[in-house]
Scaffold this active site. Structure first.
Site, mmCIF file in Angstrom:
data_model
loop_
_atom_site.group_PDB
_atom_site.id
_atom_site.type_symbol
_atom_site.label_atom_id
_atom_site.label_comp_id
_atom_site.label_asym_id
_atom_site.label_seq_id
_atom_site.Cartn_x
_atom_site.Cartn_y
_atom_site.Cartn_z
ATOM 1 N N SER A 247 0.824 -1.201 0.000
ATOM 2 C CA SER A 247 0.000 0.000 0.000
ATOM 3 C C SER A 247 0.861 1.255 0.000
ATOM 4 O O SER A 247 1.650 1.462 -0.914
ATOM 5 C CB SER A 247 -0.969 -0.054 1.167
ATOM 6 O OG SER A 247 -2.034 0.834 0.954
ATOM 7 N N ASP A 468 -9.146 -4.158 -5.407
ATOM 8 C CA ASP A 468 -8.604 -3.550 -4.198
ATOM 9 C C ASP A 468 -9.341 -2.248 -3.917
ATOM 10 O O ASP A 468 -9.331 -1.332 -4.741
ATOM 11 C CB ASP A 468 -7.113 -3.272 -4.389
ATOM 12 C CG ASP A 468 -6.398 -2.921 -3.098
ATOM 13 O OD1 ASP A 468 -6.968 -2.166 -2.294
ATOM 14 O OD2 ASP A 468 -5.269 -3.397 -2.909
ATOM 15 N N HIS A 496 -7.740 -5.826 0.296
ATOM 16 C CA HIS A 496 -6.599 -4.942 0.063
ATOM 17 C C HIS A 496 -5.300 -5.725 -0.019
ATOM 18 O O HIS A 496 -4.997 -6.529 0.858
ATOM 19 C CB HIS A 496 -6.533 -3.918 1.195
ATOM 20 C CG HIS A 496 -5.494 -2.865 1.020
ATOM 21 N ND1 HIS A 496 -5.172 -2.324 -0.196
ATOM 22 C CD2 HIS A 496 -4.700 -2.236 1.936
ATOM 23 C CE1 HIS A 496 -4.225 -1.416 -0.041
ATOM 24 N NE2 HIS A 496 -3.917 -1.349 1.243
#
Length: 528
Positions: A247, A468, A496
């Site tokens: 991320s 996602d 995610h």
């Protein structure tokens, strides 16, 4: 209010899927300012140097055994490696300001997991969970049990808390009680009173950060953290860096590759923050991702006996939010579920499919006036424990996110956005708009991370999940193109990030790349 919809990863809750003690759920970047030009007379963000950055010489790190302190025996260990792993901890000094490398130092905590039987190590694998604000120390312990033995046998796994985070000279802006009030606040920015309240809350937060952290506040940013990573690379004796970032960790990794391209051996960037969008555009893309992810959950819920009593899940959430906006629902320990906390609880569950059943149960309870389930999910997102204590993830998230951002947006822009988002994103839009004030009144010295054009010696592997919610798939495609020397690996999954999420296809390709620099076939998409 949702003060950081775009926060990790954490992200990283999605990597492990289990409750406290594992990496945090907040894992994308904090919504930074706006992509629109700054208002007249506004302070300008400092452009980052687009050229490679020379390494500042760093001393070797000294690791002391801390297996007992970390209770390594209680951590899940890959099959066949029980009793063969040690944990070493090091407190490592880095410059607060790299323009003054011999000046004030701050402390970075590192934890290294080592296989005592490794005879031909490849080096060190540095991990970051996202955020900004996620703890790499928690990440390395949380994912250890899911790692392939060959990764642990080839690499020392190194987790570090980035500057300002957790145990690395942490920044603290608000007390626990102040965070309780801010997280529960649900100002409706489409009204004059709500607009004024949200603006005042953000002003108080910015002032509190400056007062409590002091003049060093401006040095907690992504570019300096990337420079810290180069200090760590040298400290462990690696000629080139091997990196795994999730991320926001993809932004951190891509900035490192931009600043030190010749120092990259391999980098896996999983759940990419889009380098071509910023500010309100990036924030809106993520909100759309969560709205779409909720539709995935709703389709799942209708097929589950334990969940289909919800009826229409979207209508149920809207009804709970509306009810909580009028009169907060009963939660637990005398606490109340406000509209913003309800939205936060739903948001948390969308990071990982493993939480969908809990969300279904929480919605059924919420329909009956019991907000405890959604409040528990919101606490998990906000990293609030049962005793009412918070981690510093939100303090670090705001600090780093705002220091990385352009100034803005203006009041006029927020007025327009509030009206638009309330309609475009019915589940999350209204309760997310107050976040747009956060960086508006922040300290003026900003360093915007550079666009990651990175001519690395080896190709970087970007991993993207088609569904996602926190870092929409387009970000992975754009990061792959922007970096230049990169390849995209895709997964038709949910939740995610992709690696260590249960796909043997993804995990196998990533492991082969890390160990042998062997890339998957071009245009590979792994099945659900």
């Amino acid at each position: 209010m949702i003060t950081a919809v775009l926060t990790t990863s954490a992200c990283t809750q999605a990597i492990d899927g289990s409750p406290a003690g594992t990496p945090p759920p907040n894992a994308a970047t904090f919504p930074p300012g706006t992509s629109a030009p700054p208002p007249p007379n506004a302070p300008s963000a400092t452009p980052s140097d687009p050229t490679p950055t020379p390494s500042v010489p760093a001393a070797a790190a000294t690791f002391a055994d801390c297996s007992q302190v970390l209770h390594l025996r209680g951590v899940k260990i890959p099959a066949g490696l029980q009793g063969k792993l040690t944990a070493g901890c090091a407190h490592y000094p880095v410059p607060l300001d790299y323009a003054d490398p011999t000046g004030t130092k701050i402390d970075i905590l590192m934890v290294r997991i080592h296989d005592i039987e490794t005879t031909s190590p490849t080096g060190t694998l540095l991990l970051n969970p996202g955020g900004p604000g996620g703890s790499g120390v928690e990440l390395v312990l949380g994912v250890l049990g899911k790692m392939s033995p060959k990764i642990v046998q080839h690499f020392d796994l190194l987790g570090f808390d980035p500057r300002g985070v957790s145990l690395s000279t942490p920044v603290h802006c608000l007390s626990d009680s102040e965070k309780d009030r801010l997280n529960a606040a649900s100002p409706d920015v489409t009204t004059a009173a709500g607009f004024a309240t949200a603006r005042a809350n953000a002003k108080n937060l910015a002032a509190s950060c400056e007062r409590r952290v002091g003049s060093g506040l401006k040095y907690y940013n992504t570019v300096n953290t990337a420079r810290d990573m180069d200090q760590i690379r040298q400290a462990v004796g690696d000629d080139r860096l091997t990196y795994l970032g999730f991320s926001y960790g993809t932004e951190l990794g891509s900035v490192y590759a931009h600043l030190f391209p010749d120092k990259v051996r391999a980098a896996v960037l999983d759940g990419a923050v889009n380098p071509l969008t910023s500010g309100t555009t990036q924030f809106a893309d993520q909100l759309q991702g969560f709205e779409d992810a909720f539709d995935q959950f709703a389709a799942y819920c209708r097929k589950r006996a334990a969940c289909n009593a919800v009826g229409n899940p979207r209508a149920t959430v809207l009804a709970i939010e509306a009810s909580a906006a009028r009169t907060p629902l009963n939660g637990s320990d005398g606490r109340k579920l406000t509209a913003s906390l309800a939205a936060t609880g739903v948001l948390e569950a969308l990071y990982s499919k493993q939480l969908w059943d809990k969300l279904g149960s929480a919605l059924i309870d919420g329909e009956n006036g019991d907000g405890a389930g959604l409040l528990k999910l919101a606490d998990q997102y906000n990293q609030r424990d049962s005793a009412g204590h918070y981690s510093n993830i939100s303090d670090a998230n705001v600090t780093i996110g705002c220091n990385d951002s352009e100034p803005g947006p203006t009041d006029a822009q927020i007025h327009r956005i509030a009206a638009s988002w309330a309609k475009r994103f019915p589940l999350f839009g209204k309760w997310s708009v107050p976040s747009l004030f956060t960086c508006q009144q922040w300290q003026p010295t900003r360093v915007v991370p550079p666009k990651p054009v990175a001519p690395t010696p080896s190709k970087v592997l970007v991993v993207g999940n088609l569904h996602d919610p926190a870092t929409p798939y387009q970000g992975a495609r754009d990061l792959t193109t922007t970096m230049g020397n990169a390849e995209l690996l895709s997964w038709n999954g949910a939740g995610h990030t992709s690696y260590l999420q249960g796909s043997t296809c993804i995990d196998g390709y990533v492991d082969n790349y890390l160990v042998a620099l062997q890339l998957p076939p071009q245009n590979t998409t792994c099945p659900p």
